[in-house]
Motif scaffolding. Sequence first.
Motif, short mmCIF file in Angstrom:
data_model
loop_
_atom_site.label_atom_id
_atom_site.label_comp_id
_atom_site.label_asym_id
_atom_site.label_seq_id
_atom_site.Cartn_x
_atom_site.Cartn_y
_atom_site.Cartn_z
N VAL A 38 0.86 -1.19 0.00
CA VAL A 38 0.00 0.00 0.00
C VAL A 38 0.89 1.23 0.00
N ILE A 44 -6.88 2.35 3.35
CA ILE A 44 -7.15 0.92 3.32
C ILE A 44 -8.60 0.63 3.66
N SER A 98 -5.32 4.46 7.16
CA SER A 98 -4.55 4.94 6.03
C SER A 98 -3.07 4.68 6.25
#
Length: 236
Positions: A38, A44, A98
């Motif tokens: 990521v 997320i 995140s």
Amino acid sequence: MIPNDVCTDCAVRDRALCGSLDDRELIALNSIGQRRRVARGQTIAWAGDEAVLCGNLLSGVLKLVAATANGREQTVGLLYPADFFGQPYAGDVDFTLSALTDTELCVFPRAAFERVLEDHQRMERLLLQRTFDSLNEARGRMLVLARKSAGEKLAGFLLDMAARAGASGCRATRDGPVTFDLPLTRGQIADVLGMTIETVSRQLTRMKQSGLIGLPGGRAVTISDREALAARAEAA
């Protein structure tokens, strides 16, 4: 039977939930796990959405964010390598999750993970213990925010960051000062600690002038005098 390389080459296996599992439990977990990268800034999971994923953070830093009534975002927690994220048995996501840095995750579909927990009750108890530990850490942070001065908060935060840096930090000599890059901007640090960015900058300058830390440039921080910094963090 030994779990395949997805587990055996995991850098955080000994510290994560998986480190307490036997081979049978690891095989069950590995059968539903998947590595995912990521990028910094990517979200997320959004607060209020259906909770569909959980897993272990392998590298990088994640943040948990809550939205206040006036629409302002407040960082309520940080996750580091070996930390577990997500909420089994929860219908919706409570906090937006995140990536603060580029990260790598080992993710499990929530429904499949719940089935594994039901088949392996010892794993369920281990996860519950980690949840209790995280809750105690959160209560400790609340005490810090309520009782400590700006300098004490920031000193403790830097020591925690230095400890989290682990092998990623560098030293000129084996026992020399450790230098590491902060994963947060000064504004984000202020958000986490309940301070203003001006206060964070002012406290960093004072610590540098006192010889407690060095600021080589960018987000780099050198812990020059760990004992004195620890004393600052614990000052009554």
